[in-house]
Design a protein around this motif. Structure first.
Motif, PDB file in Angstrom:
ATOM      1  N   GLY A  90     -23.494  36.114   7.144  1.00  0.00           N
ATOM      2  CA  GLY A  90     -22.259  36.533   7.791  1.00  0.00           C
ATOM      3  C   GLY A  90     -22.364  36.954   9.235  1.00  0.00           C
ATOM      4  O   GLY A  90     -21.496  37.682   9.726  1.00  0.00           O
ATOM      5  N   LEU A  91     -23.381  36.516   9.959  1.00  0.00           N
ATOM      6  CA  LEU A  91     -23.508  36.908  11.358  1.00  0.00           C
ATOM      7  C   LEU A  91     -23.384  35.674  12.243  1.00  0.00           C
ATOM      8  O   LEU A  91     -24.134  34.714  12.087  1.00  0.00           O
ATOM      9  CB  LEU A  91     -24.846  37.608  11.608  1.00  0.00           C
ATOM     10  CG  LEU A  91     -24.998  38.297  12.972  1.00  0.00           C
ATOM     11  CD1 LEU A  91     -25.947  39.479  12.860  1.00  0.00           C
ATOM     12  CD2 LEU A  91     -25.495  37.340  14.053  1.00  0.00           C
ATOM     13  N   GLU A  92     -22.438  35.719  13.173  1.00  0.00           N
ATOM     14  CA  GLU A  92     -22.255  34.633  14.127  1.00  0.00           C
ATOM     15  C   GLU A  92     -21.933  35.232  15.491  1.00  0.00           C
ATOM     16  O   GLU A  92     -21.023  36.052  15.620  1.00  0.00           O
ATOM     17  CB  GLU A  92     -21.141  33.691  13.678  1.00  0.00           C
ATOM     18  CG  GLU A  92     -20.994  32.459  14.541  1.00  0.00           C
ATOM     19  CD  GLU A  92     -20.090  31.404  13.931  1.00  0.00           C
ATOM     20  OE1 GLU A  92     -19.918  30.343  14.560  1.00  0.00           O
ATOM     21  OE2 GLU A  92     -19.553  31.648  12.831  1.00  0.00           O
ATOM     22  N   GLU A  93     -22.705  34.828  16.502  1.00  0.00           N
ATOM     23  CA  GLU A  93     -22.513  35.308  17.867  1.00  0.00           C
ATOM     24  C   GLU A  93     -22.519  34.113  18.812  1.00  0.00           C
ATOM     25  O   GLU A  93     -23.387  33.247  18.707  1.00  0.00           O
ATOM     26  CB  GLU A  93     -23.632  36.281  18.258  1.00  0.00           C
ATOM     27  CG  GLU A  93     -23.670  37.551  17.416  1.00  0.00           C
ATOM     28  CD  GLU A  93     -24.862  38.437  17.753  1.00  0.00           C
ATOM     29  OE1 GLU A  93     -25.690  38.023  18.601  1.00  0.00           O
ATOM     30  OE2 GLU A  93     -24.971  39.527  17.168  1.00  0.00           O
ATOM     31  N   ALA A  94     -21.577  34.082  19.743  1.00  0.00           N
ATOM     32  CA  ALA A  94     -21.441  32.934  20.640  1.00  0.00           C
ATOM     33  C   ALA A  94     -22.583  32.853  21.647  1.00  0.00           C
ATOM     34  O   ALA A  94     -23.047  31.767  21.996  1.00  0.00           O
ATOM     35  CB  ALA A  94     -20.103  32.997  21.362  1.00  0.00           C
ATOM     36  N   GLY A  95     -23.036  33.981  22.157  1.00  0.00           N
ATOM     37  CA  GLY A  95     -24.107  33.981  23.144  1.00  0.00           C
ATOM     38  C   GLY A  95     -23.709  33.288  24.430  1.00  0.00           C
ATOM     39  O   GLY A  95     -22.546  33.333  24.852  1.00  0.00           O
ATOM     40  N   ASP A  96     -24.667  32.588  25.054  1.00  0.00           N
ATOM     41  CA  ASP A  96     -24.406  31.964  26.350  1.00  0.00           C
ATOM     42  C   ASP A  96     -23.663  30.635  26.241  1.00  0.00           C
ATOM     43  O   ASP A  96     -23.356  30.004  27.255  1.00  0.00           O
ATOM     44  CB  ASP A  96     -25.717  31.775  27.128  1.00  0.00           C
ATOM     45  CG  ASP A  96     -26.707  30.846  26.421  1.00  0.00           C
ATOM     46  OD1 ASP A  96     -26.314  30.157  25.461  1.00  0.00           O
ATOM     47  OD2 ASP A  96     -27.882  30.811  26.834  1.00  0.00           O
ATOM     48  N   GLY A  97     -23.377  30.195  25.010  1.00  0.00           N
ATOM     49  CA  GLY A  97     -22.650  28.950  24.811  1.00  0.00           C
ATOM     50  C   GLY A  97     -23.504  27.706  24.908  1.00  0.00           C
ATOM     51  O   GLY A  97     -23.033  26.600  24.628  1.00  0.00           O
TER      52      GLY A  97
END
Length: 256
Positions: free
Chosen positions: A62-69
Protein backbone atom coordinates in the motif's frame (compact mmCIF):
# COMPACT_ATOMS: atom_id res chain seq x y z
CA UNK A 1 19.69 -2.50 -3.96
CA UNK A 2 21.81 -5.33 -2.60
CA UNK A 3 22.59 -3.50 0.64
CA UNK A 4 18.93 -2.70 1.29
CA UNK A 5 17.84 -6.26 0.53
CA UNK A 6 20.50 -7.83 2.74
CA UNK A 7 19.63 -5.52 5.63
CA UNK A 8 15.94 -6.41 5.29
CA UNK A 9 16.72 -10.12 4.98
CA UNK A 10 18.32 -10.45 8.42
CA UNK A 11 15.15 -9.90 10.49
CA UNK A 12 13.14 -11.77 7.84
CA UNK A 13 15.25 -14.89 8.40
CA UNK A 14 14.69 -14.54 12.14
CA UNK A 15 10.94 -14.13 11.65
CA UNK A 16 10.88 -17.24 9.47
CA UNK A 17 12.17 -19.21 12.44
CA UNK A 18 9.46 -17.77 14.71
CA UNK A 19 6.42 -17.82 12.45
CA UNK A 20 4.01 -18.62 15.27
CA UNK A 21 4.79 -15.22 16.85
CA UNK A 22 3.91 -13.13 13.79
CA UNK A 23 0.78 -11.03 13.46
CA UNK A 24 -1.18 -12.08 10.38
CA UNK A 25 -4.10 -10.34 8.69
CA UNK A 26 -6.07 -10.68 5.47
CA UNK A 27 -5.94 -8.15 2.64
CA UNK A 28 -8.57 -10.19 0.79
CA UNK A 29 -9.59 -13.82 0.24
CA UNK A 30 -6.40 -15.94 0.34
CA UNK A 31 -4.27 -12.76 0.37
CA UNK A 32 -2.29 -12.58 3.60
CA UNK A 33 -0.01 -9.92 5.04
CA UNK A 34 2.20 -10.44 8.08
CA UNK A 35 4.04 -8.13 10.41
CA UNK A 36 7.19 -9.40 8.66
CA UNK A 37 5.94 -8.03 5.31
CA UNK A 38 5.34 -4.62 6.88
CA UNK A 39 8.68 -4.54 8.72
CA UNK A 40 10.59 -5.65 5.61
CA UNK A 41 8.89 -2.98 3.51
CA UNK A 42 9.74 -0.28 6.05
CA UNK A 43 13.42 -1.27 6.03
CA UNK A 44 13.56 -1.35 2.24
CA UNK A 45 11.83 2.01 1.93
CA UNK A 46 14.20 3.62 4.42
CA UNK A 47 17.38 2.18 2.90
CA UNK A 48 16.44 2.82 -0.73
CA UNK A 49 15.35 6.38 0.11
CA UNK A 50 18.72 7.02 1.72
CA UNK A 51 20.56 5.60 -1.28
CA UNK A 52 18.55 7.52 -3.89
CA UNK A 53 16.67 10.49 -2.41
CA UNK A 54 13.82 11.66 -4.59
CA UNK A 55 13.12 8.36 -6.33
CA UNK A 56 9.49 7.23 -6.37
CA UNK A 57 8.10 3.99 -4.97
CA UNK A 58 5.53 1.36 -5.85
CA UNK A 59 5.45 -1.19 -3.02
CA UNK A 60 3.09 -4.09 -2.41
CA UNK A 61 1.86 -3.13 1.03
CA UNK A 62 0.00 0.00 0.00
CA UNK A 63 2.83 2.49 -0.46
CA UNK A 64 3.10 4.59 -3.61
CA UNK A 65 5.14 7.78 -4.01
CA UNK A 66 5.58 9.77 -7.23
CA UNK A 67 9.12 10.96 -6.51
CA UNK A 68 10.96 12.79 -9.28
CA UNK A 69 8.70 11.32 -11.98
CA UNK A 70 11.67 9.72 -13.74
CA UNK A 71 12.85 6.99 -11.37
CA UNK A 72 10.78 4.52 -9.37
CA UNK A 73 11.51 1.57 -7.12
CA UNK A 74 9.08 -1.34 -7.62
CA UNK A 75 9.26 -3.54 -4.54
CA UNK A 76 7.73 -6.73 -3.18
CA UNK A 77 9.00 -7.08 0.40
CA UNK A 78 8.02 -10.77 0.63
CA UNK A 79 7.15 -12.48 -2.62
CA UNK A 80 5.63 -15.81 -1.61
CA UNK A 81 3.99 -14.75 1.65
CA UNK A 82 1.87 -17.91 1.88
CA UNK A 83 5.01 -20.07 1.59
CA UNK A 84 6.61 -17.95 4.30
CA UNK A 85 3.58 -18.36 6.56
CA UNK A 86 3.53 -22.13 6.22
CA UNK A 87 7.24 -22.58 6.86
CA UNK A 88 8.05 -23.39 3.23
CA UNK A 89 11.55 -22.02 2.54
CA UNK A 90 10.76 -20.52 -0.85
CA UNK A 91 10.14 -16.76 -0.90
CA UNK A 92 12.06 -13.67 -1.90
CA UNK A 93 12.64 -9.95 -1.58
CA UNK A 94 12.19 -8.40 -5.03
CA UNK A 95 13.43 -4.93 -6.00
CA UNK A 96 13.35 -3.37 -9.47
CA UNK A 97 14.44 0.08 -10.59
CA UNK A 98 12.38 1.73 -13.30
CA UNK A 99 13.73 4.68 -15.27
CA UNK A 100 11.41 6.55 -17.63
CA UNK A 101 9.10 3.55 -17.85
CA UNK A 102 11.85 0.96 -18.46
CA UNK A 103 13.16 -1.54 -15.90
CA UNK A 104 16.93 -0.96 -15.76
CA UNK A 105 17.98 -2.76 -12.58
CA UNK A 106 16.82 -5.73 -10.52
CA UNK A 107 17.73 -7.55 -7.32
CA UNK A 108 15.81 -10.64 -6.18
CA UNK A 109 17.07 -12.20 -2.96
CA UNK A 110 16.15 -15.67 -1.73
CA UNK A 111 17.15 -15.16 1.92
CA UNK A 112 16.95 -18.82 2.93
CA UNK A 113 18.96 -20.33 0.08
CA UNK A 114 21.28 -17.30 0.04
CA UNK A 115 20.79 -16.83 -3.70
CA UNK A 116 20.94 -13.24 -4.93
CA UNK A 117 19.70 -12.79 -8.49
CA UNK A 118 20.57 -9.44 -10.02
CA UNK A 119 20.62 -7.77 -13.39
CA UNK A 120 21.40 -4.46 -15.07
CA UNK A 121 19.95 -3.58 -18.42
CA UNK A 122 22.54 -4.25 -21.10
CA UNK A 123 25.02 -5.81 -18.65
CA UNK A 124 23.67 -9.31 -18.08
CA UNK A 125 22.09 -11.24 -15.22
CA UNK A 126 23.77 -13.09 -12.37
CA UNK A 127 23.10 -15.24 -9.33
CA UNK A 128 25.62 -14.24 -6.69
CA UNK A 129 28.77 -14.00 -8.86
CA UNK A 130 27.77 -16.50 -11.57
CA UNK A 131 26.51 -15.34 -14.97
CA UNK A 132 23.01 -16.56 -15.80
CA UNK A 133 22.03 -18.16 -19.10
CA UNK A 134 18.64 -19.51 -20.06
CA UNK A 135 18.21 -23.13 -21.09
CA UNK A 136 19.19 -23.99 -24.68
CA UNK A 137 15.91 -25.87 -25.13
CA UNK A 138 13.90 -24.58 -28.09
CA UNK A 139 10.73 -26.75 -28.03
CA UNK A 140 8.15 -27.77 -25.45
CA UNK A 141 9.03 -31.44 -25.89
CA UNK A 142 10.85 -32.45 -22.72
CA UNK A 143 10.44 -29.00 -21.17
CA UNK A 144 9.73 -28.27 -17.50
CA UNK A 145 7.38 -25.32 -17.11
CA UNK A 146 6.62 -23.34 -13.95
CA UNK A 147 3.17 -21.87 -13.46
CA UNK A 148 1.02 -20.00 -11.00
CA UNK A 149 -2.45 -20.98 -9.83
CA UNK A 150 -5.31 -18.47 -9.48
CA UNK A 151 -6.61 -17.76 -5.98
CA UNK A 152 -10.24 -18.62 -5.37
CA UNK A 153 -11.12 -14.91 -5.42
CA UNK A 154 -9.78 -14.48 -8.96
CA UNK A 155 -12.18 -16.98 -10.53
CA UNK A 156 -11.68 -18.28 -14.08
CA UNK A 157 -10.66 -21.67 -12.71
CA UNK A 158 -12.14 -23.60 -15.63
CA UNK A 159 -10.14 -21.44 -18.02
CA UNK A 160 -6.96 -22.05 -16.05
CA UNK A 161 -7.53 -25.81 -15.98
CA UNK A 162 -8.06 -25.81 -19.73
CA UNK A 163 -4.76 -23.98 -20.21
CA UNK A 164 -2.95 -26.29 -17.81
CA UNK A 165 -4.34 -29.38 -19.53
CA UNK A 166 -3.18 -28.11 -22.91
CA UNK A 167 0.36 -27.43 -21.69
CA UNK A 168 0.57 -30.77 -19.85
CA UNK A 169 0.01 -32.57 -23.14
CA UNK A 170 3.13 -30.97 -24.60
CA UNK A 171 5.75 -30.88 -21.84
CA UNK A 172 7.68 -33.19 -19.50
CA UNK A 173 6.31 -31.61 -16.34
CA UNK A 174 4.76 -28.63 -14.58
CA UNK A 175 5.97 -27.05 -11.34
CA UNK A 176 4.12 -24.66 -9.04
CA UNK A 177 6.51 -23.00 -6.59
CA UNK A 178 4.41 -20.10 -5.27
CA UNK A 179 6.72 -17.10 -5.75
CA UNK A 180 6.54 -15.33 -9.11
CA UNK A 181 9.84 -13.45 -8.78
CA UNK A 182 11.71 -16.70 -8.17
CA UNK A 183 9.81 -18.47 -10.96
CA UNK A 184 11.22 -15.89 -13.37
CA UNK A 185 14.69 -16.17 -11.86
CA UNK A 186 14.51 -19.95 -12.32
CA UNK A 187 13.80 -19.35 -16.00
CA UNK A 188 16.83 -17.06 -16.14
CA UNK A 189 19.03 -19.69 -14.49
CA UNK A 190 17.81 -22.57 -16.68
CA UNK A 191 16.25 -24.48 -13.78
CA UNK A 192 12.97 -24.39 -15.68
CA UNK A 193 12.43 -23.84 -19.39
CA UNK A 194 9.43 -21.54 -19.20
CA UNK A 195 6.78 -19.99 -16.97
CA UNK A 196 3.31 -18.53 -17.19
CA UNK A 197 0.91 -16.93 -14.73
CA UNK A 198 -2.01 -14.51 -14.78
CA UNK A 199 -3.42 -11.89 -12.42
CA UNK A 200 -0.10 -10.58 -11.11
CA UNK A 201 1.02 -7.12 -10.02
CA UNK A 202 4.06 -5.12 -11.19
CA UNK A 203 5.96 -5.77 -7.94
CA UNK A 204 5.56 -9.54 -8.42
CA UNK A 205 7.38 -9.64 -11.74
CA UNK A 206 9.37 -6.45 -12.46
CA UNK A 207 12.65 -7.69 -10.97
CA UNK A 208 12.44 -11.21 -12.35
CA UNK A 209 11.53 -10.00 -15.84
CA UNK A 210 14.83 -8.16 -16.24
CA UNK A 211 16.76 -11.20 -15.01
CA UNK A 212 15.14 -13.30 -17.75
CA UNK A 213 15.77 -10.88 -20.60
CA UNK A 214 19.35 -10.19 -19.52
CA UNK A 215 19.96 -13.97 -19.40
CA UNK A 216 18.89 -14.21 -23.05
CA UNK A 217 15.24 -15.07 -22.55
CA UNK A 218 11.95 -13.53 -23.57
CA UNK A 219 9.16 -12.14 -21.39
CA UNK A 220 5.85 -11.45 -23.10
CA UNK A 221 2.18 -11.13 -22.30
CA UNK A 222 -0.46 -13.80 -22.65
CA UNK A 223 -1.52 -12.11 -25.87
CA UNK A 224 0.79 -10.89 -28.60
CA UNK A 225 1.90 -7.27 -28.17
CA UNK A 226 0.61 -7.05 -24.57
CA UNK A 227 2.77 -5.82 -21.68
CA UNK A 228 2.92 -8.02 -18.54
CA UNK A 229 3.51 -5.02 -16.27
CA UNK A 230 0.19 -3.57 -17.47
CA UNK A 231 -1.97 -6.69 -17.90
CA UNK A 232 -0.52 -8.76 -15.04
CA UNK A 233 -0.32 -11.81 -17.33
CA UNK A 234 3.18 -13.10 -18.04
CA UNK A 235 4.78 -15.75 -20.25
CA UNK A 236 8.54 -16.31 -20.08
CA UNK A 237 11.16 -18.65 -21.47
CA UNK A 238 13.53 -18.90 -24.37
CA UNK A 239 12.19 -16.87 -27.31
CA UNK A 240 10.95 -20.07 -28.99
CA UNK A 241 9.38 -21.51 -25.84
CA UNK A 242 7.67 -18.22 -24.95
CA UNK A 243 6.00 -18.18 -28.38
CA UNK A 244 5.07 -21.86 -28.10
CA UNK A 245 3.49 -21.25 -24.70
CA UNK A 246 1.55 -18.28 -26.06
CA UNK A 247 0.23 -20.44 -28.89
CA UNK A 248 -0.78 -23.30 -26.56
CA UNK A 249 -2.55 -20.94 -24.19
CA UNK A 250 -4.43 -19.30 -27.07
CA UNK A 251 -5.51 -22.73 -28.34
CA UNK A 252 -6.78 -23.64 -24.86
CA UNK A 253 -8.78 -20.42 -24.63
CA UNK A 254 -10.56 -21.25 -27.88
CA UNK A 255 -11.76 -24.55 -26.42
CA UNK A 256 -13.43 -23.09 -23.31
Amino acid sequence: MSGAAEKAARPLRRDFGEIENLQVSLKGPDNFVTSADIRTQEILHRELSRARPGYGFLMEEGLEEAGDGEHRWIVDPVDGTLNFLRGIPHFAISIALERAGTIVGAFVLDPIKHEAYWAEKGRGAYVNDRRLRITPRSTLDGAVIALGLPHRSRGAHDLHLSRQRRIMQRVAGLRRFGAAALDLCYVASGRVDGYWETGLNPWDIAGGMLCVTEAGGSVVGLRRNSCPLITGDVVAGTPDIAIALQDCLAEADQQV
